[in-house]
Write a protein that holds these residues in place. Structure first.
Motif, short mmCIF file in Angstrom:
data_model
loop_
_atom_site.label_atom_id
_atom_site.label_comp_id
_atom_site.label_asym_id
_atom_site.label_seq_id
_atom_site.Cartn_x
_atom_site.Cartn_y
_atom_site.Cartn_z
N GLU A 381 81.61 70.87 35.82
CA GLU A 381 80.93 69.74 36.30
C GLU A 381 82.56 68.85 36.54
O GLU A 381 82.79 69.07 38.76
N ARG A 382 83.55 69.65 36.65
CA ARG A 382 85.19 69.29 37.68
C ARG A 382 85.60 70.79 37.84
O ARG A 382 86.29 70.44 39.02
N ASN A 383 84.96 71.79 37.85
CA ASN A 383 85.16 72.61 38.65
C ASN A 383 84.57 73.43 39.44
O ASN A 383 85.05 73.92 40.76
N VAL A 384 82.87 73.13 39.11
CA VAL A 384 81.92 73.69 40.72
C VAL A 384 82.21 73.14 41.77
O VAL A 384 82.19 73.63 42.63
N PRO A 385 82.32 71.67 42.07
CA PRO A 385 82.60 71.33 42.92
C PRO A 385 83.79 71.60 43.73
O PRO A 385 83.84 71.43 45.28
N LYS A 386 85.14 71.77 43.78
CA LYS A 386 86.06 72.48 43.65
C LYS A 386 85.61 74.15 44.58
O LYS A 386 86.10 73.90 45.47
N LYS A 387 84.64 74.43 44.15
CA LYS A 387 84.14 76.34 43.73
C LYS A 387 83.47 75.91 44.72
O LYS A 387 83.31 77.86 45.66
N ALA A 388 82.05 75.37 45.07
CA ALA A 388 81.23 75.71 45.68
C ALA A 388 80.81 76.03 46.49
O ALA A 388 79.91 77.02 47.62
N PHE A 389 81.99 75.87 47.57
CA PHE A 389 81.77 76.24 49.01
C PHE A 389 82.55 78.01 49.13
O PHE A 389 82.23 78.65 50.20
N VAL A 390 83.28 78.56 47.96
CA VAL A 390 83.41 79.84 47.85
C VAL A 390 82.58 80.38 46.84
O VAL A 390 83.15 81.55 47.03
N MET A 391 81.90 80.47 46.75
CA MET A 391 81.69 80.79 44.98
C MET A 391 80.57 81.98 45.40
O MET A 391 80.11 81.24 46.40
N GLN A 392 80.61 83.15 44.99
CA GLN A 392 78.90 84.13 44.98
C GLN A 392 77.69 82.99 44.81
O GLN A 392 77.70 82.28 44.48
N PRO A 393 77.31 82.95 46.47
CA PRO A 393 75.45 82.83 45.71
C PRO A 393 74.46 82.71 44.52
O PRO A 393 74.00 82.16 43.85
N GLU A 394 75.02 84.29 44.66
CA GLU A 394 74.40 84.53 42.94
C GLU A 394 75.28 83.53 41.86
O GLU A 394 74.38 82.98 40.97
N ALA A 395 76.33 83.14 41.99
CA ALA A 395 77.06 82.36 40.64
C ALA A 395 76.21 81.28 41.13
O ALA A 395 76.09 80.26 40.20
N ILE A 396 76.68 80.47 41.87
CA ILE A 396 75.62 78.94 42.46
C ILE A 396 74.37 78.55 42.10
O ILE A 396 74.05 78.13 41.71
N SER A 397 73.79 80.10 42.12
CA SER A 397 71.80 79.88 42.02
C SER A 397 72.32 79.65 40.47
O SER A 397 71.39 78.91 39.87
N LYS A 398 73.07 80.34 39.57
CA LYS A 398 72.96 80.95 38.53
C LYS A 398 73.27 79.13 37.55
O LYS A 398 72.99 78.82 36.38
N VAL A 399 74.13 78.44 38.52
CA VAL A 399 74.47 77.53 38.11
C VAL A 399 73.06 76.04 37.65
O VAL A 399 72.60 75.60 36.99
N MET A 400 72.70 76.08 39.07
CA MET A 400 71.81 75.50 39.42
C MET A 400 70.27 76.01 38.39
O MET A 400 69.49 74.41 37.89
N PHE A 421 74.88 74.49 50.32
CA PHE A 421 73.46 74.90 50.43
C PHE A 421 73.40 74.33 52.62
O PHE A 421 72.82 75.62 52.99
N VAL A 422 73.55 73.32 52.86
CA VAL A 422 73.51 72.92 54.12
C VAL A 422 74.57 73.82 55.48
O VAL A 422 73.52 74.57 56.40
N TYR A 423 75.44 74.43 54.67
CA TYR A 423 77.02 75.57 55.01
C TYR A 423 76.35 77.39 55.13
O TYR A 423 76.81 77.36 55.95
N ASN A 424 76.10 76.88 53.52
CA ASN A 424 76.35 78.56 54.12
C ASN A 424 74.72 78.95 53.43
O ASN A 424 75.14 80.53 53.38
N SER A 425 73.42 78.03 53.40
CA SER A 425 72.43 78.96 53.57
C SER A 425 72.00 80.19 54.16
O SER A 425 70.53 80.82 54.04
N ASP A 426 71.75 80.40 55.34
CA ASP A 426 71.68 81.70 56.12
C ASP A 426 71.95 82.95 55.55
O ASP A 426 71.21 83.35 55.97
N ASN A 427 72.94 82.40 54.77
CA ASN A 427 73.45 84.45 54.07
C ASN A 427 72.75 84.49 53.01
O ASN A 427 72.68 85.66 52.25
N PHE A 428 72.01 83.47 52.27
CA PHE A 428 71.16 83.55 50.97
C PHE A 428 70.47 84.24 51.11
O PHE A 428 69.95 84.31 52.27
N THR A 429 69.49 84.97 49.81
CA THR A 429 68.44 85.97 50.61
C THR A 429 67.38 84.77 49.41
O THR A 429 66.95 83.11 49.36
N THR A 430 65.70 84.64 49.92
CA THR A 430 65.11 83.74 49.53
C THR A 430 64.87 83.33 48.08
O THR A 430 64.69 82.12 47.96
#
Length: 685
Positions: A381-400, A421-430
């Motif tokens: 909770e302390r660290n993911v919000p700071k990195k969410a915009f630059v984390m790899q999609p795989e990593a943020i998907s694994k957190v969720m 998600f609103v800004y980066n999801s165009d490059n995400f896999t389904t």
């Protein structure tokens, strides 16, 4: 010059005669257009050339005549692609490269210029630092050419770095550029001809690098390196790090059934575990994970390592913890849960410094072993919000995915993920899209930017609907209805015969959970989206009960909590026959308990079917129906209560956190009376 060789005595008068005869024979072969791609032929030509090499300084006529013959075909065939095996057949001709001096482990002879040990060690540290910064093989070649001398471990490390850069799936990105380079040839030539003088670390590193570069195992280079490794293994001259790297090379070459690999594992088991460093322990885990430990092999060794590592967890480095956790998952060490918990506990301090891949490994372990740690969640909770915009999609998907599986509702994490998600999801896999959105529905949470988030999801579905796997798409849309976000524009496609056929074909037919999802989606359209005018779900796909074994769109009541409520309810109503338990409704939902009332508000026996004016549905909600770290009801329970109200039931929720606080039977009865009959007086029976 890069090597030494025992040259023939050119002072012998018979030597020149033999050389002339050989040269004439070679010219004759050239006249008859002799061409061969066989390794043995090339080896023979190379040997002849070495026999003639001293004449380079004695004769300006004879050697050029011979060398022209010797260099025609071999020079063009430094490497060949062996298509059936996927290897590069490396042919060792004497390279023309001024690489500098290679300092070997043993006595290199008078043709080698050895640095002193202290100087070589200093050079090696600087070299490895520069090597790690190289991004292409050209940079590595440039670095090697800039040196006047290198050790064998430096040369082997360079080869290994080349393999890491050039390796691409089951081949090399550009084998010709690498394998035809004179510097690369010089390195391979040196390793082949001086394998007995290499340090053990240099030897096994060179072998492993060649394996990673897909060098043909039948080539003389590989044969020489393997032979020397076998000699040193027999002599017991290898430490744990060397044994593990050799093991990885043997696994890639011959698989876990390799006899030399078994000998190597026996050598590892003879070494005293108390003397192993944390890095060496991680190396052995990595080796077992790579394939040696598959099928339960070496479980006794693993048991010893698990016990030993448990007491070292606090002293292990970040990488070692990560490697061991990954091995625990791959090797299915379900009996080593105390070790996993201890490693995760001591990984909390590393969360701010984790790379995305390291975080994925830890989360995979937590999910596989079904463990969640409050301190680890706090660190996320302390660290993911700071990195969410630059984390790899795989990593943020694994957190969720981790939050979803462990029922962890974390508003800071969910809000940050929703924004990114609103800004980066165009490059995400389904799959990544689904993994990041489904937890919002499962844990019944709407972020502050819910409007933007679901508009983005709708736009993605419009553009990429056909790219989603049928079950992934169904899971995504079903999660949306749990939080009252209705995919009206896409339900018609879901209920189409074509999509239903795809859905059935994706797995082994329809399982009950998929049919339950379809039925609940259909029911939602009828109850909550009255404007929907698309096709209906065909009756054959509808279920009569949402309760299914394994996964289910609703959950059974907890037996212990139910019994306490049942006893108090019996006291309240005066008899057991005034309420029913586990009642299946005509709409597929199962009620924990049901009370029937007539028009005047009197309780009716459960057997009476006429004159029923009101039905009260009791939802006895235990801990499993809430998120693990809050009193927020899960999405599947929320939709159930919401739709039961729409179907005419009076829903009364009895949550565990209220009922468990009650001390005695009188308090329980009073609580139920206030909950079920808030506007009536209770009479004493």
């Amino acid at each position: 010059m890069l090597g030494t060789c025992d040259y023939p005595d050119s002072s012998n008068p018979f030597f020149f005669q033999q050389v002339i005869e050989v040269a004439m024979a070679l010219n004759l072969l050239r006249v008859f257009h002799f061409v061969s791609t066989e390794l043995q032929t090339y080896s023979f030509l190379r040997t002849i050339k070495w026999q003639l090499y001293p004449l380079n300084s004695l004769s300006k006529i004879l050697y050029p005549q011979c060398s022209r013959t010797l260099s025609t075909e071999p020079r063009k065939a430094w490497h060949q692609w062996v298509p059936n095996k996927g290897y590069h057949n490396v042919v060792r001709d004497q390279p023309c490269c001024n690489l500098g001096t290679v300092c070997l482990h043993g006595d290199a002879g008078e043709n080698f210029k050895l640095d002193c040990k202290q100087h070589a060690s200093s050079n090696e540290q600087n070299f490895l630092k520069d090597l790690n910064s190289c991004k292409t093989v050209k940079h590595i070649f440039k670095l090697l050419n800039s040196l006047t001398s290198i050790t064998d471990t430096m040369a082997a490390s360079a080869l290994l770095k080349m393999s890491q850069i050039e390796r691409d799936g089951d081949g090399l990105k550009n084998p010709a550029v690498l394998l035809e380079n004179e510097v690369f040839k010089a390195l391979c030539f040196q390793f082949e001809h001086e394998s007995s003088r290499l340090s053990t670390t240099g030897l096994v590193t060179a072998l492993y690098a060649c394996v990673q570069l897909y060098v043909d195992p039948q080539s003389t280079l590989m044969v020489q390196l393997l032979s020397e490794c076998r000699v040193r293994l027999n002599k017991g001259q290898m430490v744990i790090a060397d044994l593990c790297l050799l093991g990885k090379a043997l696994l890639d070459l011959e698989g876990p059934g390799c006899q030399m690999l078994k000998q190597m594992m026996e050598e590892i088991q003879t070494q005293k575990m108390d003397d192993w460093t944390s890095e060496e322990i991680a190396m052995v885990y990595n080796l077992l994970e790579a394939g040696v430990g598959e099928g339960g092999n070496y479980q006794q060794l693993l048991n010893k390592m698990n016990t030993h590592t448990f007491h070292l967890a606090s002293r292990l480095g970040r990488k070692a913890k990560n490697d061991i956790l990954n091995a625990m998952v791959v090797l299915k060490q379900t009996r080593a849960i105390p070790l996993v918990i201890n490693l995760c506990k001591h990984s909390v301090r590393h969360v701010p410094h984790f790379s995305d891949q390291e975080l994925v490994v830890v989360l995979n372990a937590l999910m596989y072993f079904g463990h969640s740690d409050r301190f680890f969640t706090d660190a996320l909770e302390r660290n993911v919000p700071k990195k969410a915009f630059v984390m790899q999609p795989e990593a943020i998907s694994k957190v969720m995915q981790y939050c979803s599986q462990r029922r962890i509702l974390s508003p800071p994490i969910f809000d940050a993920v929703a924004e990114s998600f609103v800004y980066n999801s165009d490059n995400f896999t389904t799959k990544e899209i689904a993994l990041q959105i489904i937890p919002f529905g499962k844990l019944n949470y709407l972020p502050p930017n819910a409007g933007q988030l679901f508009r983005k999801i709708e736009n993605l579905l419009r553009r990429r609907f056909s790219q989603f796997q049928p079950r992934t798409l169904l899971n995504l849309l079903h999660s949306c209805i749990l939080i009252e976000r209705f995919p009206v524009n896409f339900v018609a496609k879901i209920f189409s015969p074509y999509f239903l056929q795809q859905l059935e074909a994706e797995g082994t037919g329809f399982d009950k959970f998929v049919l339950a999802q379809l039925t609940q989606l259909f029911m939602t359209m009828k109850l909550e989206c009255r404007t929907y005018e698309g096709p209906n779900l065909p009756p054959k796909y509808r279920v009569k009960s949402f309760l299914t074994s394994g996964r289910s769109v609703e959950s059974l009541v907890d037996e212990h909590l139910y019994n306490k409520v049942k006893n108090a309810l019996t006291d309240l109503l005066g008899a057991r026959n005034y309420f029913a338990s586990r009642v299946l409704t005509p709409y597929g939902y199962t009620l924990d308990a049901e009370i029937k009332l007539d028009e005047e508000g009197y309780v009716l026996p459960t057997s009476q079917r006429e004159e029923v004016f009101r039905r009260i549905a009791l939802c006895i909600d235990d801990q499993r129906r809430f998120s693990a770290n809050s009193h927020n009801l899960l999405g599947k329970e929320t939709i159930k209560q919401r739709q039961l109200r729409l179907l005419g039931y009076d829903v009364v929720q009895i949550p565990f956190y209220e009922f468990d606080r009650l001390q005695n039977r009188e308090e329980m009865v009073a609580y139920l009376h206030k909950k079920i009959f808030p506007y009536s007086y209770r009479l004493a029976w």
